[in-house]
Scaffold this active site. Sequence first.
Site, PDB file in Angstrom:
ATOM      1  N   GLU A   1       0.648  -0.999   0.206  1.00 26.32           N
ATOM      2  CA  GLU A   1      -0.572   0.045   0.216  1.00 26.32           C
ATOM      3  C   GLU A   1       0.956   0.799   0.269  1.00 26.32           C
ATOM      4  OE1 GLU A   1      -3.004  -0.136   3.162  1.00 26.32           O
ATOM      5  OE2 GLU A   1      -3.724  -1.623   2.168  1.00 26.32           O
TER       6      GLU A   1
ATOM      7  N   GLU B   1      -5.062  -8.381   0.945  1.00 32.95           N
ATOM      8  CA  GLU B   1      -5.946  -8.004   1.955  1.00 32.95           C
ATOM      9  C   GLU B   1      -6.929  -7.598   1.909  1.00 32.95           C
ATOM     10  OE1 GLU B   1      -3.694  -4.775   4.264  1.00 32.95           O
ATOM     11  OE2 GLU B   1      -1.906  -5.179   4.097  1.00 32.95           O
TER      12      GLU B   1
HETATM   13  C1  FCB Z   1      -4.381  -1.678   5.579  1.00 31.18           C
HETATM   14  C2  FCB Z   1      -2.962  -2.456   6.299  1.00 31.18           C
HETATM   15  C3  FCB Z   1      -2.883  -3.284   7.000  1.00 31.18           C
HETATM   16  C4  FCB Z   1      -4.144  -3.085   8.029  1.00 31.18           C
HETATM   17  C5  FCB Z   1      -5.377  -3.342   7.580  1.00 31.18           C
HETATM   18  C6  FCB Z   1      -6.494  -2.977   8.461  1.00 31.18           C
HETATM   19  O1  FCB Z   1      -4.588  -0.978   5.325  1.00 31.18           O
HETATM   20  O2  FCB Z   1      -2.260  -2.976   5.364  1.00 31.18           O
HETATM   21  O3  FCB Z   1      -2.124  -3.663   7.885  1.00 31.18           O
HETATM   22  O4  FCB Z   1      -3.667  -2.457   9.239  1.00 31.18           O
HETATM   23  O5  FCB Z   1      -5.387  -1.892   6.315  1.00 31.18           O
END
Ligand code: FCB
Length: 448
Positions: free
Chosen positions: A169, A355
């Site tokens: 990210e 994620e």
């Molecule tokens: C993302 C991050 C991760 C975590 C999630 C909830 O943006 O990559 O580390 O904090 O959100």
Amino acid sequence: MTMIKRTDFASDFLWGVSTSAYQIEGAADVDGRVPSIWDTFSATPGKIRDGSTGAVACDHYHRWEEDLDLAQSMGLNSYRFSIAWTRIFNGVDAEPNPKGLEFYSKLVDGMLARGLQPWCTLYHWDLPQYLEDQGGWNNRATIDAYLQYVDVITKLLGGRVKHWITHNEPWCTAMHGNWDGMHAPGNKSLPLALQICHNVLVSHGRAVPLIRANVPDAQIGIALSLHPIKAGSDSAADQAAVSRHDALRNRWFLDVLYGRGYPAEALALVGKDAPVVEQGDMEAIAAPCDFLGVNYYFPEVVVDAPDEYPLRTRIIHPQDRQRTDFGWEVSPEGLVTLLERVARDYPTGDLYVTENGSSYDDHIGEDGAVTDTARRDYLIRHLAAMRDAIAAGGKIKGYFAWSLLDNFEWAEGYLRRFGLTYIDYPTQRRIVKQSGQWYSAFVRGQNS
Ligand code: FCB
């Protein structure tokens, strides 16, 4: 409730969980680890909502075997983790720290012994403080330091780790870290954030050939936090706001990674705040990758807002949406829209959801269980969405739930729980939640 089963997906589909070093490891001053910008930031009063730090977190540094056992017992076949750069180098011209190398080597061996394919994220926000002291990602010397670190890690682990994510990210690294200041190092300057974003992307692009040289059969990608952007109303002004917002929030990353340069629409908006681009940077950033990692949580809803610099947009939070306890909109359709959009607009190759997850205020019940039905339903609905995106032709090859464990959620500290496993922080006891049990049964093909 949506019906979903593992056989709806390819037999070699990856089912994993995602974690990151600073959020779980703790052991902040053990075995030669040096401070990162997150140690400094979280120690600064007022930065973290509950005043906490990641100094202990889930104590994963000492409990990693138990944690990998949990992932194995869930029946997973892959595991995404990140390396703490601060355990590897303690200064600019330092030799790699043998204790740090040993830890990650053992960790990877532990994954392989448990049938978990290791997915290694090289940078998940925890820049060494000694680099920040010399300008951090705003200083191009940090790119060289990153490449040196990547070289050491890929040589060490490349025989065993084939899946590499250069950065997690970059939006958050750059913008939360340096524009809104919500994350470390906490600066508040758009031009600085855009320059840092650029330098981080250059470091990604320059890492790709280096990893290939060290690990010839590597699969390399980057994990982007992407949001489908929706208009707050049907008005022409709000519809036009969508494109402006998308230009910086999504295309700023996707366009450069796929060789199109920064989007003209966004460049026109940021004007003189655009980053300084050196010769060869854009070609470097566009180094061909093998996959794209998509981190998806929620759509952003925007309206036209003429006074907001630079995009003239504002994010709104409509009342009529289902939300997690964190306030994030629950929108499985958004995942379908997003996966279809990136595949339609860019030659991404394989896609992985690196994620996806939800935060709810979990409690241990009188029966000792953590019954997080809302998180379980979120998971079911997002897996169903992914199945629909695949049915529509999407090349999605794996899913990593965020996260294995409750953990240190950055500026929110320990107030937000995202885990499939509950952490009772005072005792460090792990309790697999109802959602984790569901995921495990699903992956094992035991529910329908
Ligand atoms: C993302 C991050 C991760 C975590 C999630 C909830 O943006 O990559 O580390 O904090 O959100």
